[in-house]
Design an enzyme around this catalytic site. Structure first.
Site: not given
Ligand code: GDP
Ligand code: MN
Length: 390
Positions: A109, A197
């Site tokens: 991530y 993101e």
């Protein structure tokens, strides 16, 4: 302002972030053509909506033939995709992203956000990326690494190496991750982003790092200097009432309560919502009509607030400084006469020409519930709602 995954990937690619080959498709034939042109044997067909959790909702499908690309596109386009982030009604899918599929070894991530506490851009990364990142952050916060960026120098290479090592990357991957993070940061900074993101940041095929999913949002107040980003805006993904409000110079945000709010000034609008909540009520919206609210603007404000079928009562709270209460009263009377306003209206006026405004409302013969102050207004809202049995 949010944009779609395919738009984010195109943008990031321009800054040097590695993304899979792919293109957007608006129908089944488009999708098959894109897959054919990309080549290979497996493709991913991904629903493009402004909501995450698509993997869990069946919006990401791996196709092993052109027929399957067609079949999945046909299933997705025109459907209402329900994911953990959309609510029960789902979101209408109008296009898909067709990409070359990759074999994923591991999912990381990587995100950039503005940390309001430190007032700085903060990099967030984790070795456990993928579809359960929210759960990782909740249950094992120690697996999430953070690094604050000093705006004077930007995201430094040593910081990227530290993040990369902390999420378990090794050797050449640390170098690749450093390049990728700095490219992401450049894009974030240049385009006035609020959030970026990459989840998953995937280690694919032979160990290469790639942004398999990408999401960005941008500061609406900076759009005037971001023509290329402004073009990416998809009004279909936004609340139509909010779009209309922007067109009228009104600042409107839809909420899920039943007390409509028409207020001048953002701070007063927040205070009004607080007062309603304090009295156990639920605001249906935030609405700032701005400093110089003309009768026309007040009329538009009523139209937008009333377009929400949940609204059972409207609270008008005006503190007239630049504005004048008699002008506001004129707007209120006109709105009542022009529109089918089938709900009670509580009015609190204060400031310039307040007596004149109150007199005009009283003399109009229309049914306004007058309040002396904000607390009185919220009390009357709740008493009236209670009297309606709702
Ligand atoms: P989200 O659920 O809306 O965040 O959508 P993502 O784009 O993150 O996709 C969800 C999941 O689909 C990812 O975590 C991957 O595991 C999987 N996925 C996405 N792209 C590919 C791909 O090219 N190949 C394979 N095998 N899986 C993929
Ligand atoms: Mn994702």
């Amino acid at each position: 302002m949010n944009i779609h995954e395919y738009q984010t990937k195109e943008l990031l690619k321009g800054y040097g972030v590695p993304v899979p080959g792919g293109r957007v498709a608006h129908n089944v034939d488009n999708a098959a053509t894109v897959a054919e042109e990309l080549g290979g044997e497996r493709w991913v067909v991904k629903a493009q909506i402004h909501a995450g959790g698509r993997g869990k909702g069946g919006g990401v499908k791996v196709a092993s033939s052109l027929d399957e690309v067609r079949q999945f596109t046909d299933q997705l386009i025109g459907s209402h995709l329900v994911t953990p982030q959309t609510g029960a009604g789902g979101r209408l899918v109008q296009r898909v992203l067709v990409e070359q599929a990759c074999d994923i070894n591991k999912e990381y991530y990587l995100g950039l956000v503005i940390d309001r506490g430190s007032q700085r851009v903060t990099v967030i990364a984790s070795a456990s990326g993928g579809m359960d990142i929210e759960e990782v952050a909740r249950a094992t916060p120690e697996k999430v690494v953070r690094e604050t960026v000093d705006p004077a120098v930007g995201l430094m290479a040593f910081q990227c190496r530290k993040i990369a090592a902390n999420i378990g990357l090794k050797g050449k991957q640390i170098h690749a991750a450093t390049k990728l993070m700095r490219a992401l940061y450049r894009c974030f900074r240049d385009q006035d982003a609020l959030m970026a993101e990459i989840n998953p940041l995937a280690e694919v095929n032979g160990g290469q790092l790639m942004a398999l999913d990408a999401k960005m949002s941008f500061d609406g107040n900076a759009l005037y200097r971001l023509p290329a980003i402004t073009e990416l805006r998809d009004f279909d993904e936004e609340d139509p009432k909010e779009v209309e409000a922007t067109g009228h110079g009104l600042n409107y945000i839809a909420l899920d309560g039943n007390v409509g709010c028409i207020v001048n000034g953002a701070g007063l609008a927040m205070a009004t919502m607080d007062a309603i909540s304090f009295h156990q009520g639920k605001p249906a919206n935030f609405l700032d009509v701005g400093g110089g609210a003309s009768p026309e603007k007040v009329g538009n404000a009523f139209r937008i607030v009333l377009a929400d079928p949940n609204v059972k009562i409207i609270l008008v709270n005006i503190f007239a400084g630049i504005n004048r209460c008699d002008w506001i009263a004129e707007g209120l009377i006109k709105a009542m006469q022009d529109q089918q306003i089938g709900v009670p209206i509580v009015v609190r006026l204060a400031g310039t020409n307040v007596e004149k405004g109150a007199q005009m409302l009283a003399a109009s013969g229309l049914d306004f519930i007058m309040a002396d102050n904000l607390d009185d207004a919220a009390t009357k809202v709740m008493a009236t709602l209670g009297g309606q049995g709702s």
